[in-house]
Structures are given as structure tokens and as C-alpha cells.
Design a protein around this motif. Sequence first.
Motif, PDB file in Angstrom:
ATOM      1  N   TYR A 293       0.840  -1.192   0.000  1.00  0.00           N
ATOM      2  CA  TYR A 293       0.000   0.000   0.000  1.00  0.00           C
ATOM      3  C   TYR A 293       0.876   1.244   0.000  1.00  0.00           C
ATOM      4  CZ  TYR A 293      -3.660   3.280   1.372  1.00  0.00           C
ATOM      5  OH  TYR A 293      -4.548   4.333   1.421  1.00  0.00           O
ATOM      6  N   ASN A 294       0.528   2.206  -0.850  1.00  0.00           N
ATOM      7  CA  ASN A 294       1.223   3.491  -0.909  1.00  0.00           C
ATOM      8  C   ASN A 294       0.265   4.554  -0.374  1.00  0.00           C
ATOM      9  OD1 ASN A 294       2.481   5.914  -1.539  1.00  0.00           O
ATOM     10  ND2 ASN A 294       3.244   5.203  -3.524  1.00  0.00           N
ATOM     11  N   PRO A 295       0.473   4.997   0.870  1.00  0.00           N
ATOM     12  CA  PRO A 295      -0.460   5.962   1.456  1.00  0.00           C
ATOM     13  C   PRO A 295      -0.492   7.312   0.722  1.00  0.00           C
ATOM     14  CG  PRO A 295       1.463   5.688   2.848  1.00  0.00           C
ATOM     15  CD  PRO A 295       1.556   4.650   1.772  1.00  0.00           C
ATOM     16  N   LYS A 296       0.548   7.632  -0.050  1.00  0.00           N
ATOM     17  CA  LYS A 296       0.598   8.912  -0.764  1.00  0.00           C
ATOM     18  C   LYS A 296      -0.430   8.956  -1.880  1.00  0.00           C
ATOM     19  CE  LYS A 296       5.502   9.727   0.206  1.00  0.00           C
ATOM     20  NZ  LYS A 296       6.858   9.939  -0.401  1.00  0.00           N
ATOM     21  N   ILE A 297      -0.636   7.826  -2.549  1.00  0.00           N
ATOM     22  CA  ILE A 297      -1.607   7.789  -3.649  1.00  0.00           C
ATOM     23  C   ILE A 297      -2.849   6.974  -3.291  1.00  0.00           C
ATOM     24  CG2 ILE A 297       0.188   8.101  -5.400  1.00  0.00           C
ATOM     25  CD1 ILE A 297       0.056   5.105  -5.970  1.00  0.00           C
ATOM     26  N   ALA A 298      -2.864   6.391  -2.049  1.00  0.00           N
ATOM     27  CA  ALA A 298      -3.989   5.579  -1.548  1.00  0.00           C
ATOM     28  C   ALA A 298      -4.298   4.416  -2.484  1.00  0.00           C
ATOM     29  CB  ALA A 298      -5.230   6.448  -1.352  1.00  0.00           C
ATOM     30  N   LYS A 299      -3.218   3.800  -2.996  1.00  0.00           N
ATOM     31  CA  LYS A 299      -3.374   2.646  -3.870  1.00  0.00           C
ATOM     32  C   LYS A 299      -2.317   1.596  -3.525  1.00  0.00           C
ATOM     33  CE  LYS A 299      -5.293   5.001  -7.941  1.00  0.00           C
ATOM     34  NZ  LYS A 299      -5.133   5.259  -9.399  1.00  0.00           N
ATOM     35  N   TYR A 300      -2.584   0.382  -4.039  1.00  0.00           N
ATOM     36  CA  TYR A 300      -1.617  -0.703  -3.910  1.00  0.00           C
ATOM     37  C   TYR A 300      -0.820  -0.791  -5.203  1.00  0.00           C
ATOM     38  CZ  TYR A 300      -4.322  -2.087   0.188  1.00  0.00           C
ATOM     39  OH  TYR A 300      -4.943  -2.087   1.416  1.00  0.00           O
ATOM     40  N   GLU A 301       0.495  -0.887  -5.073  1.00  0.00           N
ATOM     41  CA  GLU A 301       1.345  -0.956  -6.255  1.00  0.00           C
ATOM     42  C   GLU A 301       2.295  -2.148  -6.140  1.00  0.00           C
ATOM     43  OE1 GLU A 301       3.268   2.819  -6.303  1.00  0.00           O
ATOM     44  OE2 GLU A 301       4.363   2.488  -4.435  1.00  0.00           O
ATOM     45  N   ILE A 302       2.731  -2.631  -7.286  1.00  0.00           N
ATOM     46  CA  ILE A 302       3.595  -3.810  -7.343  1.00  0.00           C
ATOM     47  C   ILE A 302       4.958  -3.485  -6.751  1.00  0.00           C
ATOM     48  CG2 ILE A 302       4.791  -5.416  -8.870  1.00  0.00           C
ATOM     49  CD1 ILE A 302       2.439  -5.248 -10.781  1.00  0.00           C
ATOM     50  N   LYS A 303       5.414  -4.363  -5.840  1.00  0.00           N
ATOM     51  CA  LYS A 303       6.734  -4.222  -5.237  1.00  0.00           C
ATOM     52  C   LYS A 303       7.677  -5.343  -5.651  1.00  0.00           C
ATOM     53  CE  LYS A 303       6.563  -0.448  -2.821  1.00  0.00           C
ATOM     54  NZ  LYS A 303       7.523   0.648  -3.078  1.00  0.00           N
ATOM     55  N   SER A 304       7.118  -6.485  -6.017  1.00  0.00           N
ATOM     56  CA  SER A 304       7.962  -7.604  -6.433  1.00  0.00           C
ATOM     57  C   SER A 304       7.125  -8.593  -7.232  1.00  0.00           C
ATOM     58  CB  SER A 304       8.559  -8.307  -5.205  1.00  0.00           C
ATOM     59  OG  SER A 304       9.367  -9.405  -5.605  1.00  0.00           O
ATOM     60  N   THR A 305       7.781  -9.316  -8.113  1.00  0.00           N
ATOM     61  CA  THR A 305       7.090 -10.358  -8.889  1.00  0.00           C
ATOM     62  C   THR A 305       7.931 -11.621  -8.900  1.00  0.00           C
ATOM     63  OG1 THR A 305       8.124  -9.701 -10.984  1.00  0.00           O
ATOM     64  CG2 THR A 305       6.028  -8.631 -10.400  1.00  0.00           C
ATOM     65  N   TYR A 306       7.232 -12.733  -9.186  1.00  0.00           N
ATOM     66  CA  TYR A 306       7.926 -14.019  -9.309  1.00  0.00           C
ATOM     67  C   TYR A 306       7.387 -14.688 -10.570  1.00  0.00           C
ATOM     68  CZ  TYR A 306       9.621 -18.717  -8.188  1.00  0.00           C
ATOM     69  OH  TYR A 306      10.255 -19.935  -8.227  1.00  0.00           O
ATOM     70  N   ALA A 307       8.261 -14.880 -11.556  1.00  0.00           N
ATOM     71  CA  ALA A 307       7.867 -15.492 -12.840  1.00  0.00           C
ATOM     72  C   ALA A 307       6.661 -14.785 -13.436  1.00  0.00           C
ATOM     73  CB  ALA A 307       7.567 -16.982 -12.639  1.00  0.00           C
ATOM     74  N   TYR A 308       6.644 -13.479 -13.302  1.00  0.00           N
ATOM     75  CA  TYR A 308       5.491 -12.682 -13.743  1.00  0.00           C
ATOM     76  C   TYR A 308       5.782 -12.108 -15.118  1.00  0.00           C
ATOM     77  CZ  TYR A 308       1.679  -9.246 -13.299  1.00  0.00           C
ATOM     78  OH  TYR A 308       0.541  -8.506 -13.474  1.00  0.00           O
ATOM     79  N   TYR A 309       5.122 -12.624 -16.152  1.00  0.00           N
ATOM     80  CA  TYR A 309       5.400 -12.239 -17.531  1.00  0.00           C
ATOM     81  C   TYR A 309       4.300 -11.309 -18.041  1.00  0.00           C
ATOM     82  CZ  TYR A 309       8.795 -15.989 -17.324  1.00  0.00           C
ATOM     83  OH  TYR A 309       9.844 -16.792 -16.964  1.00  0.00           O
ATOM     84  N   THR A 310       4.537 -10.017 -17.881  1.00  0.00           N
ATOM     85  CA  THR A 310       3.616  -9.009 -18.396  1.00  0.00           C
ATOM     86  C   THR A 310       4.336  -7.674 -18.441  1.00  0.00           C
ATOM     87  OG1 THR A 310       1.526  -7.835 -18.047  1.00  0.00           O
ATOM     88  CG2 THR A 310       2.707  -8.546 -16.092  1.00  0.00           C
ATOM     89  N   PRO A 311       4.057  -6.879 -19.426  1.00  0.00           N
ATOM     90  CA  PRO A 311       4.689  -5.554 -19.489  1.00  0.00           C
ATOM     91  C   PRO A 311       4.054  -4.554 -18.529  1.00  0.00           C
ATOM     92  CG  PRO A 311       3.211  -5.865 -21.350  1.00  0.00           C
ATOM     93  CD  PRO A 311       3.262  -7.186 -20.641  1.00  0.00           C
ATOM     94  N   ASP A 312       2.902  -4.912 -17.974  1.00  0.00           N
ATOM     95  CA  ASP A 312       2.164  -3.977 -17.124  1.00  0.00           C
ATOM     96  C   ASP A 312       2.642  -4.070 -15.676  1.00  0.00           C
ATOM     97  OD1 ASP A 312       0.356  -2.152 -16.204  1.00  0.00           O
ATOM     98  OD2 ASP A 312      -1.364  -3.533 -16.228  1.00  0.00           O
ATOM     99  N   THR A 313       3.913  -3.697 -15.448  1.00  0.00           N
ATOM    100  CA  THR A 313       4.466  -3.766 -14.094  1.00  0.00           C
ATOM    101  C   THR A 313       4.100  -2.566 -13.241  1.00  0.00           C
ATOM    102  OG1 THR A 313       6.515  -2.782 -14.917  1.00  0.00           O
ATOM    103  CG2 THR A 313       6.419  -5.187 -14.805  1.00  0.00           C
ATOM    104  N   ASP A 314       3.453  -1.565 -13.874  1.00  0.00           N
ATOM    105  CA  ASP A 314       3.031  -0.378 -13.114  1.00  0.00           C
ATOM    106  C   ASP A 314       1.571  -0.499 -12.650  1.00  0.00           C
ATOM    107  OD1 ASP A 314       5.506   0.839 -13.440  1.00  0.00           O
ATOM    108  OD2 ASP A 314       4.929   1.686 -15.387  1.00  0.00           O
ATOM    109  N   ARG A 315       1.036  -1.674 -12.772  1.00  0.00           N
ATOM    110  CA  ARG A 315      -0.389  -1.869 -12.434  1.00  0.00           C
ATOM    111  C   ARG A 315      -0.638  -1.559 -10.958  1.00  0.00           C
ATOM    112  NH1 ARG A 315      -3.558  -6.652 -11.363  1.00  0.00           N
ATOM    113  NH2 ARG A 315      -1.725  -7.942 -11.750  1.00  0.00           N
ATOM    114  N   THR A 316      -1.688  -0.798 -10.686  1.00  0.00           N
ATOM    115  CA  THR A 316      -2.086  -0.454  -9.313  1.00  0.00           C
ATOM    116  C   THR A 316      -3.586  -0.702  -9.155  1.00  0.00           C
ATOM    117  OG1 THR A 316      -2.543   1.864  -9.877  1.00  0.00           O
ATOM    118  CG2 THR A 316      -0.297   1.323  -9.128  1.00  0.00           C
ATOM    119  N   PHE A 317      -4.040  -0.735  -7.924  1.00  0.00           N
ATOM    120  CA  PHE A 317      -5.483  -0.851  -7.665  1.00  0.00           C
ATOM    121  C   PHE A 317      -5.810  -0.186  -6.332  1.00  0.00           C
ATOM    122  CE2 PHE A 317      -3.511  -4.663  -5.924  1.00  0.00           C
ATOM    123  CZ  PHE A 317      -4.067  -4.775  -4.668  1.00  0.00           C
ATOM    124  N   GLU A 318      -7.047   0.231  -6.221  1.00  0.00           N
ATOM    125  CA  GLU A 318      -7.520   0.855  -4.987  1.00  0.00           C
ATOM    126  C   GLU A 318      -8.203  -0.187  -4.110  1.00  0.00           C
ATOM    127  OE1 GLU A 318     -10.116   3.978  -6.117  1.00  0.00           O
ATOM    128  OE2 GLU A 318      -8.540   5.244  -6.971  1.00  0.00           O
TER     129      GLU A 318
END
Length: 286
Positions: free
Chosen positions: A169-194
Amino acid sequence: MKKFDKAQKNITTALTIWLIVCIIVATAAFLPSLQEYIKVILLVFAAISALAAAIMAGYVKKQFHAANVMESQIDFLSIQSGSNDRLISDENARSDAEENNEQIKQEKLRQEKQAKAKREAEESKQLDQVADKIAADLDQTADLNEYFDKLLSNFAKVFDIVQGVAYAYNPKIAKYEIKSTYAYYTPDTDRTFEIGEGINGQVAKDKKTLQLDNIPENYIQVVVSGLGQGSPKHLIFIPLIFGKQTVALVELATFEKKNYNLNILSEKINKRVAQHIANNINISAE
């Protein structure tokens, strides 16, 4: 034969003899050699004796009849008492049987509770060991990104995951953002959600572990070097909670369903990692 019959026969025999004597006396009164006054005395004696014998016979008959009736009543009462005793005995036997059945039932329940408590204790011990493996060496990692890298690596060893994503969780933007991946094959590494957005956001909101089984084919594509492509069938979402806040969320993909009690395992993992994550993202327990 009733117990009074013999006495009744003896008395009846005595009265019969008495009547015979009376008849003999009365007959003797007609002997011509006797004087008149003696004849009168004998006749009067015979008559009175016969009358007394007849009265006595009737009285005795009446008394013995009453005695026999009483004996019959006593026998009936005795039979009834015996029947009541048997009924009481049967009732006591049923009561004892019911009590024994209740004792057996209570003993069975006690054994079942003991067996359940033993299973729960063994399961808790097993989950403690799993949680220890997942949290192994994390205290030695200061950088948050490296912390999540190590966390996913530990999950991979325990869960045999084929893909994993860790969100913080990033309290500055009030969203969850990716911090680490394991065998994660996608270009969308900036994906966030509320919070509450999508499955991830709903799990973060509900603060409950979720396992999805039999997910659609090609929902997740995993490229396995040298083996071609595979499609995991199970997704696991584990919220990491500190206080009342979901500070991070781990999403794992596996080919096989996990039979762990994931809610209890999640609680044990939280005790080991949630505070460290909260401290690094500057969230305090509410």
C-alpha cells in the motif's frame, strides 16, 4: 389347594361326628327301658346339640369362605406386587440403560473433542512451521523491494507457486502498487489498484484470504523455459494486515490446490511480517 382347606375339612369332620352323636342320643331317647324324664333330657340335649352343630357349621363355613376370599385377595395383591416389582425392575433397567447410553454418548463426545483438539493442535504446529519457512531470513532484509523478493521466493519454496505478485500500500496515492514479482510475464508492471477495486482490492478490503479454483484456461499464462506454456488452475490472495489496515497483498498462482487452512496460515504469516512492512511504508496500527 388353598391353605385353609385342610382346617375346614377337619372342622367339618368334627361337626359331622357331633351330629352323628346327636342322632345316636336322640335315638337312645326312644329306648323303652328309660324313664320319661331321661328321654326328655336326651331329646332336648340332642336337639340343642344338633342346632348348635348346624349353627357352628354355618359359621365355620362363612368364616372359611371369608378367609379364602382374603387369601385370594392376598394372592392377587402378591401377584400384582410382583408385577409392580417387575415393572419397577424393568423401569430401573431402562433407566440404567439410558444412563449408560448417555455416559457412552458423553464419553464419545469427549473423545471426539479430544481428537479434534489434537488435530487442531497438530495443524497449528504444522502451520507455524510453514509460516516460519515463509518468514525465514526476512528480518535480515532492510530494503522493502528486496524484502518482498525474498518473501515471494519463500512462498515459492513452500507453495510450489509458478507465479507470484506482491503489492504494497502506498499511502501517498492511496493505492496498492507492485513491489515484487515471481515469474510474472507481463509488461504492465506499473499496475495499481484501490481498496475494493477488482479481486485484489476486494481481498484487501475484506482482509480475508481467498483461494480461487478452476480458473479459466489462459486466464494466466506462464512461460516455463524448455517446457512450453502452462496455465495455472488456482489463485491464492493473501492480505497482510497490520492493525486495521491491509498494508500489502500477495497473489500466487499454482497448478495444484493447497489444502492448508489458509485463513489461519495468513494470521500466522501476518504476525511475522506485517509490522515490518507497515514500518517501511509509514503506517501505524490504528
